[in-house]
Motif scaffolding. Structure first.
Motif, PDB file in Angstrom:
ATOM      1  N   PRO A 721      10.330 -18.786  44.405  1.00  0.00           N
ATOM      2  CA  PRO A 721      11.394 -18.067  43.697  1.00  0.00           C
ATOM      3  C   PRO A 721      10.837 -16.849  42.970  1.00  0.00           C
ATOM      4  O   PRO A 721       9.691 -16.827  42.536  1.00  0.00           O
ATOM      5  CB  PRO A 721      11.925 -19.110  42.704  1.00  0.00           C
ATOM      6  N   TRP A 722      11.676 -15.826  42.852  1.00  0.00           N
ATOM      7  CA  TRP A 722      11.328 -14.666  42.035  1.00  0.00           C
ATOM      8  C   TRP A 722      11.713 -14.970  40.595  1.00  0.00           C
ATOM      9  O   TRP A 722      12.829 -15.437  40.326  1.00  0.00           O
ATOM     10  CB  TRP A 722      12.050 -13.425  42.537  1.00  0.00           C
ATOM     11  N   SER A 723      10.791 -14.656  39.676  1.00  0.00           N
ATOM     12  CA  SER A 723      11.005 -14.985  38.262  1.00  0.00           C
ATOM     13  C   SER A 723      10.966 -13.712  37.442  1.00  0.00           C
ATOM     14  O   SER A 723      10.057 -12.894  37.578  1.00  0.00           O
ATOM     15  CB  SER A 723       9.917 -15.950  37.758  1.00  0.00           C
ATOM     16  N   ALA A 724      11.977 -13.591  36.581  1.00  0.00           N
ATOM     17  CA  ALA A 724      12.014 -12.496  35.610  1.00  0.00           C
ATOM     18  C   ALA A 724      12.367 -13.114  34.261  1.00  0.00           C
ATOM     19  O   ALA A 724      13.501 -13.534  34.033  1.00  0.00           O
ATOM     20  CB  ALA A 724      13.052 -11.447  35.999  1.00  0.00           C
ATOM     21  N   THR A 730      16.422 -16.978  44.156  1.00  0.00           N
ATOM     22  CA  THR A 730      15.884 -17.054  45.510  1.00  0.00           C
ATOM     23  C   THR A 730      15.162 -15.761  45.846  1.00  0.00           C
ATOM     24  O   THR A 730      15.578 -14.672  45.432  1.00  0.00           O
ATOM     25  CB  THR A 730      17.031 -17.292  46.509  1.00  0.00           C
ATOM     26  N   PRO A 731      14.051 -15.796  46.576  1.00  0.00           N
ATOM     27  CA  PRO A 731      13.313 -14.568  46.876  1.00  0.00           C
ATOM     28  C   PRO A 731      14.091 -13.657  47.817  1.00  0.00           C
ATOM     29  O   PRO A 731      14.963 -14.102  48.576  1.00  0.00           O
ATOM     30  CB  PRO A 731      12.021 -15.072  47.526  1.00  0.00           C
ATOM     31  N   LEU A 732      13.765 -12.388  47.775  1.00  0.00           N
ATOM     32  CA  LEU A 732      14.492 -11.380  48.541  1.00  0.00           C
ATOM     33  C   LEU A 732      14.501 -11.685  50.035  1.00  0.00           C
ATOM     34  O   LEU A 732      15.547 -11.618  50.693  1.00  0.00           O
ATOM     35  CB  LEU A 732      13.866  -9.996  48.280  1.00  0.00           C
ATOM     36  N   SER A 733      13.350 -12.035  50.594  1.00  0.00           N
ATOM     37  CA  SER A 733      13.289 -12.208  52.049  1.00  0.00           C
ATOM     38  C   SER A 733      14.124 -13.400  52.508  1.00  0.00           C
ATOM     39  O   SER A 733      14.816 -13.338  53.543  1.00  0.00           O
ATOM     40  CB  SER A 733      11.831 -12.378  52.494  1.00  0.00           C
ATOM     41  N   ALA A 734      14.119 -14.501  51.764  1.00  0.00           N
ATOM     42  CA  ALA A 734      14.951 -15.651  52.118  1.00  0.00           C
ATOM     43  C   ALA A 734      16.423 -15.292  52.005  1.00  0.00           C
ATOM     44  O   ALA A 734      17.249 -15.676  52.840  1.00  0.00           O
ATOM     45  CB  ALA A 734      14.608 -16.827  51.215  1.00  0.00           C
ATOM     46  N   TRP A 735      16.760 -14.549  50.942  1.00  0.00           N
ATOM     47  CA  TRP A 735      18.157 -14.111  50.760  1.00  0.00           C
ATOM     48  C   TRP A 735      18.588 -13.263  51.948  1.00  0.00           C
ATOM     49  O   TRP A 735      19.686 -13.438  52.482  1.00  0.00           O
ATOM     50  CB  TRP A 735      18.243 -13.328  49.449  1.00  0.00           C
ATOM     51  N   TRP A 736      17.718 -12.330  52.380  1.00  0.00           N
ATOM     52  CA  TRP A 736      18.093 -11.445  53.486  1.00  0.00           C
ATOM     53  C   TRP A 736      18.252 -12.241  54.774  1.00  0.00           C
ATOM     54  O   TRP A 736      19.196 -12.018  55.542  1.00  0.00           O
ATOM     55  CB  TRP A 736      17.012 -10.365  53.647  1.00  0.00           C
ATOM     56  N   LEU A 737      17.343 -13.188  55.050  1.00  0.00           N
ATOM     57  CA  LEU A 737      17.429 -13.969  56.278  1.00  0.00           C
ATOM     58  C   LEU A 737      18.658 -14.861  56.282  1.00  0.00           C
ATOM     59  O   LEU A 737      19.242 -15.120  57.351  1.00  0.00           O
ATOM     60  CB  LEU A 737      16.156 -14.805  56.450  1.00  0.00           C
TER      61      LEU A 737
END
Length: 991
Positions: A721-724, A730-737
């Motif tokens: 996961p991306w954390s801010a 969810t990470p960008l690449s998984a979201w895009w796929l």
């Protein structure tokens, strides 16, 4: 003693013979019958011209001298006068090879009484018999001749005991100073009864002597006595004791010691005009002029000392003066010393001899390093006139006008040095780097670079060992800010110093990660010589990923390349992932057209098979042959899906991600992180990992995803996961796929359940479970996560007729658990819900109600229902854009009065927060609809109304927030105090 020695010196000079003086103290008077006074006599015998008539006239003439303007070497000019002998005697005798004469107080008095005029006798009587001793000379035919080897002897019968003691003291004081004052006198022998004979001679061997003589202008002597005005000549001598010599007397000698203190390392003997008491120098122009001559002579003496290799600086007076004369003389000396070559330069001449510099032209280091000889030696070749400056001489050097520079000032004006000289300087500076103030002073240190430039300051420079980068490559990268330190400075103490001052080290990796290289890469398409830039960057990459058998150049600094120089796969991946901006490097394609490295593919690779040929092209065969596939892949040339590590990515500005080929990064930020961006919370993702150029993939998805799943970076890009801040998405690449990839947004494995979900193709089974889950392949409905729920709800709505109610309830359970974490771009158009008959139906969200409590779940008249835990009902309603059940009706109750029932103690024991009673009624209606129970409020203060024990149990469980205990509560209420209560409580209460 000075008068007697002066006469001896003048006699020797007049005869042109070496001057010798014998000072002998006798116990008897050789010229008096019976020994005279009984206190003995002082004899002064000398060589040289014998006494003559003119000399007798001079002795007998008060305040007059025959020596007006004597020849060179004649000294009798100090004005002491023969009358000085009257301090110890009344009967002096002068015996010479030419004859003898005596003077006598008693003889003069007797002559006055017998032959004197009445006036003379009257004056003598008026004076009580005191008469002048030296006015009348008497013959001395019986006088003893001078001692053998001497030409003249002065015999002074001592008057009394005090005279004897004075003579003994003066004889004890006779020494080198007397010979220094009288250069014609070469020897003085002192003989005292009961003591060894003392001989003073060879003064020039034991003292470093400088003499000066000259003539005053007559106007300078205005106001002085007649005799003194007639003697215009002056002379002076400075003398420094050589090793083992006697210390100076510490006073001015004129030539007798005065009371004018002069605590200098040298003795000054000069013909200063004296006051009436002969103890102080008389102020006036003649004395001032002689001080000027003395100051110049002292500086000349110091120059001689310096030329002989002596420490002339130590002989310079400094500090508080001891008196007027001392102050005036030291001021004059220091003024002249500023232009005298006295200070030893740190740098020697080519023959190794010490160079002397004038203080006015000298430079001295102050503060850090001022006392470090190694540092001074390193600075000297580039800093002309550099002298050492011990702390003890700070004030003196300042008074001399020596330019004082701090280390920072010196380094600021230091001219360009050759690398070898700079290495010596840096090695000398290295020990100072432990001091924070010294490090601050060295902030502007001139550092020679590999490309021939010199920069001021080590911060921002890079240390490179060996041949990682040649001068030509360094010159190509230099305009972009690359500052590679010259190899001479990349090892040993110089290297240690530069690291302490902010230089980076780490081999090729340190250079490759320098911002200047990134700037060069960004500018490479427009560079004047893009091939040169490419060669420089590729050379650095090659040094990192293929360091050779003995080099160490990997990103971690601990992996060695293969002996044949082939690229290390781990390092290739590391460089490509950690430095994604390398993909902007302009490289030639197969048609020799410049393209970004990230838009090129390796021939025959997966990237060539799966990417859009209109967007990418094959790399130049010549470039591939020159550098190999590993180096090219490291700079972003595609062989397979490329993973990049962004380090940090600000979601508020996704342009950087778009530039790196991360498709739809702006849309991802808006849809997935919109709530965070709206709150202006922490928006920087740390350690973001993603797959670039997914939008260029046009086929071979099974191989693409398999390649990603085979590398740690690819797995991280899909699953981490991306954390801010506190937010995780969810990470960008998984979201895009999930949106554009080859699989449905949510699916089941081939042959898996539930059947109403679309099945994924068989090749997904080759992927790791974590990757399958990231792509929406659910091994089980219970494994659905926040990212799966929106597409899962949509799939359930599409297949509502085939969805078992139990599956829907499982989805709702996950939805209730993760509602706060679900991110959805927009509410669903259709919602799967339960109708009044308990069937799954697809309904418009506007018709659906989200049940917000078990009591409202009894109402089946409000529309299709979504059943989730009460705590999540509001969030789910917002997610679905649906109403809560309580928002659709008033919840107004209608029932008879009924009976108030006490809650049994067993219920209270199990639910301490439950109401203490409930109301039992025969029939209960809510807004006209029959219900079995109702709860108004919550906790112990809630009102529970029910038609029976089963309804009461549900109401009490809802009120206490313990809905899972409703069946036990019903059993306890039915038991009505029977024996089953204890057993039921034992099963539910904590053990």
């Amino acid at each position: 003693m000075v008068e007697l020695a002066q006469n001896a010196a003048d006699a020797a000079a007049g005869a042109g013979v070496p001057g010798r003086l014998l000072l002998r103290l006798l116990d008897d008077d050789p010229h008096a019958p019976g020994g005279g006074t009984g206190h003995g006599a002082l004899v002064a015998a000398n060589t040289g011209a014998p006494l003559d008539a003119e000399g007798v006239q001079g002795l007998a003439t008060l305040r007059a001298s025959a020596k007006r303007e004597p020849a060179d070497g004649v000294v009798g000019r100090f004005g002491v006068g023969f009358s000085a002998v009257l301090a110890v005697t009344d009967e002096p005798v002068v015996s010479s090879t030419s004859g003898a004469v005596r003077f006598s107080r008693a003889g003069t008095a007797a002559l006055l009484r017998t032959s004197g005029s009445p006036a003379a006798r009257a004056e003598a009587d008026r004076r009580g018999g005191a008469v002048p001793v030296l006015r009348l000379p008497f013959p001395a035919p019986d006088a003893a001749p001078p001692p053998p080897g001497y030409d003249t002897a002065v015999v002074l019968p001592l008057r009394d005991r005090a005279a004897r003691e004075l003579a003994e003291r003066l004889l004890a004081e006779v020494g080198d100073v007397l010979l220094l004052a009288l250069p014609a006198l070469g020897e003085v022998v002192v003989q005292v009864p009961g003591a060894p004979e003392r001989r003073c001679a060879d003064v020039e061997e034991r003292w470093h002597v400088l003499r000066r003589r000259g003539r005053h202008e007559a106007a300078l002597l205005t106001g002085r006595g007649v005799e003194e005005r007639s003697r215009l000549g002056w002379q002076l001598a400075w003398a420094l004791p050589r090793a083992g010599g006697h210390p100076p007397p510490g006073v001015v000698c004129a030539p007798t010691p005065t009371d004018e203190e002069l605590p200098w390392p040298a003795v000054l003997v000069a013909t200063f005009p004296l006051g009436p008491d002969r103890r102080r120098l008389a102020p006036g122009p003649a004395g001032g002029a002689l001080l000027e001559h003395a100051a110049q002579a002292y500086c000349d003496l110091l120059v001689e000392v310096a030329a002989d290799g002596g420490d002339a600086v130590a002989l310079l007076p400094h500090g508080a003066a001891a008196g007027r004369v001392d102050a005036e003389l030291r001021r004059r000396v220091l003024e002249r010393a500023r232009e005298a070559p006295l200070l030893p330069a740190v740098e020697a001449d080519p023959d190794g001899a010490v160079l002397r510099v004038r203080p006015s032209s000298a430079v001295a280091l102050t503060g850090a390093g001022a006392d470090d000889p190694r540092l001074l030696a390193a600075l000297a070749p580039a800093l002309g006139g550099l002298v050492a400056a011990p702390r003890a001489l700070d004030r003196l050097l300042t008074d001399l006008g020596v330019q004082r520079l701090s280390l920072a000032d010196v380094l600021d004006v230091l001219p360009v040095q050759e690398p070898a000289a700079a290495a010596r300087l840096f090695a000398a500076l290295a020990p100072l780097a432990a001091d924070p103030l010294a490090r601050e002073a060295m902030a502007g240190l001139p550092v020679p670079l590999l490309d021939g430039r010199v920069v001021h300051g080590a911060r921002g420079t890079v240390l490179l060992p060996g041949d990682v980068l040649d001068a030509a490559a360094a010159a190509v990268l230099a305009p972009h800010g690359l500052r590679v330190v010259h190899p001479h400075l990349a090892e040993g103490p110089a290297q240690q110093l530069l690291v302490r001052l902010g230089a980076r080290e780490g081999g090729a990796w340190a250079v490759l990660t320098d911002p200047a290289v990134r700037a060069a890469v960004a500018a490479s398409p427009d560079a004047e010589d893009p091939d040169a830039v490419a060669d420089a960057v590729l050379g650095l990459v090659a040094a990192v990923v293929a360091p050779g058998p003995d080099a160490d150049g990997d990103a971690d600094g601990d992996a060695d390349g293969d002996a044949d120089g082939d690229a290390d796969e781990e390092l290739v991946v590391r460089v490509a992932q950690d430095l994604p901006w390398l993909a902007d490097l302009a490289l030639p394609d197969a048609d020799d057209e410049l393209c970004p490295a990230g838009a090129l593919v390796l021939p025959g690779s997966l990237a060539e098979r799966c990417t859009d040929p209109g967007e990418v092209g094959p790399v130049s065969p010549d470039l591939l042959a020159a550098w190999g596939p590993g180096v090219l892949r490291a700079v972003g040339v595609l062989a397979a899906p490329a993973v990049v590590r962004l380090g940090e990515l600000d979601l508020a500005d996704p342009a950087a991600a778009l530039e790196l080929g991360l498709a739809d990064a702006d849309e991802y930020a808006e849809q997935v992180w919109g709530d965070v961006l709206d709150e202006a919370a922490e928006t920087v993702v740390a350690e973001a990992v993603a797959v670039r150029d997914l939008d260029l993939v046009t086929g071979a998805w099974p191989q693409v995803l398999a390649a990603l799943a085979a590398t740690p970076g690819g797995v991280a890009a899909l699953t981490r996961p991306w954390s801010a801040g506190a937010h995780r998405r969810t990470p960008l690449s998984a979201w895009w796929l999930r949106r554009h990839g080859p699989l449905p947004a949510v699916s089941r494995p081939p042959g898996g359940a539930p059947a109403w979900l679309p099945a994924a193709p068989p090749w997904v089974l080759e992927l790791p479970a974590g990757v399958r889950a990231a792509l929406g392949v659910l091994d089980d409905l219970g494994a659905a996560g926040p990212d799966d729920l929106p597409p899962l709800l949509a799939a359930a709505a599409r297949a509502a007729a085939d969805v078992p109610a139990l599956d829907l309830l499982r989805i709702w359970t996950a939805l209730g658990r993760d509602a706060a974490r679900v991110v959805s771009a927009e509410p669903p158009a259709v919602v799967a819900a339960l109708d009044a008959a308990g069937r799954v139906v697809a309904a418009d969200p506007a018709e659906v109600v989200v049940v917000d409590s078990p009591a409202w779940a009894q109402r089946r008249d409000l529309g299709p229902r979504v059943l989730v835990p009460a705590a999540a009902a509001a969030a789910v309603a917002q997610l679905l854009d649906a109403d809560l059940a309580s928002e659709r009706a008033d919840g107004r109750l209608q029932h008879p009065a009924g009976a108030l029932r006490e809650v049994p103690p067993a219920v209270a024991a199990l639910l301490p927060g439950a109401p203490a009673s409930w109301r039992q009624v025969e029939r209960l209606r809510c807004d006209g609809e029959d219900v079995g129970f109702w709860v108004t409020g919550a906790g112990a203060g809630a009102a529970v109304v029910a038609t029976g024990a089963r309804g009461a149990a549900r109401g009490l469980a809802q009120a206490a927030g313990a809905w899972p205990l409703r069946a036990v509560l019903a059993a306890l209420l039915d038991d009505d105090g029977g024996g089953a209560a204890a057993e039921l409580l034992a099963e539910e209460l904590p053990g």
